[in-house]
Every structure is written in C-alpha cells, then in structure tokens.
Write an enzyme that holds these catalytic residues in place. Sequence first.
Site, mmCIF file in Angstrom:
data_model
loop_
_atom_site.group_PDB
_atom_site.id
_atom_site.type_symbol
_atom_site.label_atom_id
_atom_site.label_comp_id
_atom_site.label_asym_id
_atom_site.label_seq_id
_atom_site.Cartn_x
_atom_site.Cartn_y
_atom_site.Cartn_z
ATOM 1 N N SER A 297 44.141 35.517 43.169
ATOM 2 C CA SER A 297 43.824 35.666 41.756
ATOM 3 C C SER A 297 42.839 36.796 41.444
ATOM 4 O O SER A 297 42.618 37.101 40.283
ATOM 5 C CB SER A 297 43.265 34.348 41.214
ATOM 6 N N SER A 298 42.257 37.429 42.466
ATOM 7 C CA SER A 298 41.328 38.538 42.213
ATOM 8 C C SER A 298 42.085 39.863 42.190
ATOM 9 O O SER A 298 41.664 40.857 42.783
ATOM 10 C CB SER A 298 40.235 38.564 43.289
ATOM 11 N N LYS B 72 35.080 39.711 38.768
ATOM 12 C CA LYS B 72 36.249 38.933 38.365
ATOM 13 C C LYS B 72 35.957 38.147 37.088
ATOM 14 O O LYS B 72 34.866 37.590 36.926
ATOM 15 C CB LYS B 72 36.617 37.981 39.506
ATOM 16 N N ILE C 248 40.130 30.387 46.789
ATOM 17 C CA ILE C 248 40.363 28.984 47.122
ATOM 18 C C ILE C 248 41.643 28.798 47.922
ATOM 19 O O ILE C 248 41.925 27.717 48.418
ATOM 20 C CB ILE C 248 40.391 28.098 45.859
ATOM 21 N N GLY C 249 42.431 29.869 48.051
ATOM 22 C CA GLY C 249 43.657 29.780 48.841
ATOM 23 C C GLY C 249 44.131 31.139 49.318
ATOM 24 O O GLY C 249 45.262 31.288 49.766
ATOM 25 N N GLY C 250 43.246 32.130 49.160
ATOM 26 C CA GLY C 250 43.606 33.503 49.513
ATOM 27 C C GLY C 250 43.356 34.462 48.375
ATOM 28 O O GLY C 250 43.781 35.621 48.409
ATOM 29 N N SER C 251 42.656 34.007 47.338
ATOM 30 C CA SER C 251 42.524 34.768 46.095
ATOM 31 C C SER C 251 41.732 36.060 46.214
ATOM 32 O O SER C 251 41.787 36.904 45.326
ATOM 33 C CB SER C 251 41.868 33.892 45.014
#
Length: 634
Positions: free
Chosen positions: A229-230, A154, A250-253
């Site tokens: 985000s990934s 990433k 950090i929240g499901g990334s």
Amino acid sequence: FRSLCSMAPSRQTMTMLALGGVPAIIIFIFRLLQAIKVSRKRKDLEEKAHKRRNESMQQIEKVVALSKEGSNDEPGDAVTNIAYKDLKEKLETGQLAAYDVVNAYRRKAASLHKELNCLTGFIEGALEQAKTLDSLRTSGQLKGVLHGIPVSVKETILLKGYDSTAGIAKRCGILSEEDSVAIAAIKEAGGVPFCRTNIPQTNLSYGCSNPIYGATCNPFKKDRTSGGSSGGEAALICCGGSVLGMGTDIGGSIRVPAAFCGICGFKPFSGSRIVLFECESHTALPRRRISRRGSFSVLPGQTGVAASFGPMAKEVDTIAAAMSALVTYSNKYDTFVAPIPWSWDTYNASSKLRIGYYVADGFIASTPACARAVREACHAMRARGHQIIPFKPPHAIKCLLLFIKLLTADGGKSVFELLQNETVDGSLRAFVEGVRVSGSFWTGKLLPKALRRQGKKRVADLLESQGICSTDELWKAQSERIRLQAIWEKAFKEAGVDVLICPSHTMLAPKPNVVASSGITLCYTQIFNFLDFPAGTVPVGTANTEDELAMEDWPHNTLKEQFGDDLQRMIDSNLVYGEQHDAVEAIVRSNCQGIVGLPTAVQCVTLPWKEELCLRAMREIQSALGKNVPTPCL
C-alpha cells in the site's frame, strides 16, 4: 429526478403490492425511502471525495508555481540527483541550504506527480522548518543524522493538522491532533517531512488506487501498478522525487512496492509477541525497537498481525540512517519502545555470514524472474566470501492460512463499516466480495469440498481460513502463531543462518486490474509479518526475455529447484501445493508476459532485534548488483 424514476415500481411490483395489501405497501415505501437515503449519502460522499481531490490538485499546482522562487544556489535537478551521502555532507557543511534542498524536492515531486499521480498533497511548514535548520547550522549546530533531508510520508501516517483518509471519503476532514511517533522521531533527527503520498483504498491492497486521489502508476511501465500500500512512496522515490520515505507494512506494504519500483524498503520487527509461556522467562515489556503508534488502520484492535512503520529509499544507507533515528528517538515519545541503541558497528561489519536461501515457499512458486533474482543475489554474496546454503521454510502453508484467518477474524465487519455508502475502488472490489461471502455454508463448507475434488486445494484452504472466528478459535490461532514463530526461530538456529534471502513477491509488477484477485501472491512478504521477523527488499536487476520463456515450465521448474526429489512427498503430505491450475496461476501466467525491463528484487530476512544485520546484507547486495537495476522511463 431520473434516479427517483429508476426507483419507481414496475407493473409486476404494483401487482404484488395490490395482492399483498397494506403490509406490502408499507414495506415497499420503507425500502424506497431507505434507497433514497442511501443514494443521497453516496452522492454526498462522492462530492466530498471530488472536493478533496480538487483541493489536492490546486495545492500541488500552487507548489509548482511557488517553488520556482527562492532557489538560486543550484538548479533543482542538480540537487535532486545528488546521492544521499553527498547530499548529507553538503547539508552538514553548509554547501547546500536545507531550504533550497527541500524546495528543489517539492518542485521535483510536483513535476513527477503529473506523470505518476503519486502525491496527495504537500505539508505546510516544511520550508519554515528547513529555514530553522539552516539557522541552526549557521550557529554551528546540527539537528541530527537526517539534518535537512527531505522526507515524504504515506497518507495514512498521522500528521498533526492533517487527515488520513485511506481513500475513504467519510474520513476527509478528520484531523490528527498530533504527529505519529515515527514522524516525531524523524523530525528530532532533522528530517523535513514535505509531502504526502498516495495509497490504495483501506490500505488492504497491493495496488495503489482509491476513489479520492486515483491510481498511481509504475515508473517503468505505466500500465503496471506501483504496488501497495505504500505505492505513492515507491513511485516518487524511484524517480528522484524524495530522498527518504516513511511507509507502513502489514503484509508487504513497504517491501512489495519497493520491489516493483526498483528501490529499497524495510520492515522492522514490530514487537507484537508479548504473550508469555509458562516455561518462558521473557519479560513482557518493552518488546519493540520502534513505535507502532500513529497510523490510521481499518482494522482497529486487530493484534494478531501487527503493522510496522518503516523507511523506503533508493539506497540502503539512507534506510539505515532513518532506522538509527527511529531507534534513537522513539522511546522519547513511546515508553513501550525498548531504549536499545542503534549499532553502526554491526551494520558496517565485514565478518563472513552464513546465508540461507529459498525460491519457493510451498504456497505458490515464485516466477522465473523472481527465482533468478535470488540466485543472482546468492552468487554475489558467495563471491564476497559468504557461505550460502539452501533453506526449507517450515510450515509455510500453515503460517499463511493463519495470517488470513487473523486478519479476517471479524468477518470483514470493520472494513464493511468504513466502506458503507462509499464508492469501492476496483482494486479492492474482489477482495471485499470475497470476505463478504466467506464463512457462509456454501462458501465455507460446500465450495471447498467441490474445489478439492477438482484439485484446487489452495483455493479451498483459503476459503475455509476466512470468516468470523469465535473467541476460542481466535485464541487458538494466536497461540499457534507463537508456536510457529518458535519453529522458525529454531530452524534459523539449527541451520546456523544469519540472514535469509528469498523472493520479494511471486511475480513482478502486475497490471492493476488483477491486484484484487491475486492477493495471495503476497505470500513471500506476508509470512514475515505473521512471524514478525525484520525483512527488507533490495533491487538486483532487470527482467529479460528468458524469464518470459521460462514461464512455459512454471510452476514445476521453481518447485523442483526448491524441493528436488522430495517434491511429490511434500505435496502428498500437504506441506507444498503442487500445480493447481487455478485462477491465481492463470493471473500470474498472463502478467508474466511483457515484463522485460521491469526491476527484479530479493528479500533479506533476519531474526527479531537484528535489523542492523538485515540491512548490512541488503547493503552488500546493493553494492554488488545495484548497477544492474534499470532506470525508470520518466
């Protein structure tokens, strides 16, 4: 010239200046000069972003040309279609050279980029590293469990000699002086980082678009997002462009893009709970299994919710191998990591498990396709002899509102400073504006009251949870987080639950234009960042027409399935949000049309320090249902 003309004062402005006299003229000139300065900065940053994108494209095109040379043992597709265990064996026995494998994946990744826009560039030195591994194997030695395995990375994970922009132009050219601990550990195990993948601007989005590199699309439907985000990682791995990827969460990334793209993703325990109660005898350090060092964050110093590094792959076995490498070697580079060995015995165990499940958390109900995925996974595990029991997630609403509070405690100041003079990506704009106005008297006080009178309690609560916190408020929020962690731990233990199965997201992959306005649909993954429990997603099947038709009764059908006759009592007690008729529900409804053919997935969760057990459950689910996962359209 045109931009300067547009800044020229109108006749009405000139009249006001004449009436205001010299002070008004001075103020006007000052503001005009400021506007010119900002305009120039924005133009410079736009040119910087354009230059970086061109450099990235040129490098990728170069790889397309060069990768056609030097690989004559096997055709590229024949290499990239080999399953992980077979590839590992061929590399270890010398049937395949690491150089040829890495070169084949470079070629495949470059080819897929043209369809998906998933890369930000290739990593120099990957082929040289592969040659070194080949020489080592020739001498009768293997580097480690990942010997010769190509690894994608990433863009925001630090690599020596590379910048991590997070889609922010002003960060172009800020080079890292060392590898992240995770990448150092992967290299120690013989993995070969070979390319870098796309992200959303700032990483604070579950889309995958930024003004530098553009948008990554979903491999199953190009008008849908790959997730974030990934997201670059998920899209690339889904189509066979990488064996193993490294992301952050950090929240499901990691878990959300993995679910959207039909692959596996895992978020380990981050070890963020180092606060001690007087009545506890826990030692403070070390408190984690893998390091958190070495990723660019737009929220530096934010410790209320910690990000985790984690692996992504098509197969759970690949993720387990990566986790064993991270657990084994991280302590060498970060002494805050507990030197606890990876337990292959736990991962490979066949003992029967007690598995809890839920389809709705009370914050927002999962859609029929996501709820069905949970039922299918539970059915598969029951067929394997495991005990399946319903589970009611305690205080989910309180957990998620505190999650928002902790991440926005500075009122968005860190994000706004980074985005100053930048082009703000469309996938982030609504989020930025929402945080910008949060905490004001109108938005924080009057608007929530008005929304509650309309029955929109969820949005009202969200507005009140955002905004700047005082030190006292922040400490209380962090203390409450620790209390809620203990409540969830107790709920697990009282129910005798080994593993929890729940939705990976509220809905399947949505269209990119709604991502910024529907961030709260990440509630099913965010809660386990807040609690800091290990969690991973695994694909189980495909959306069908019945899933679309069942949306006519959503969210009541899912809420009733989860809470039964207790539903109204829990709504009245503010433990569950009933049907709200708000903008988020409208977004979910519209994006659940045209979902046929998209992959479905579930999330597996365990208590901290039990990563092997979580991955074991994921592996069993994949073994039972993996054949039902669709193939991407590329």
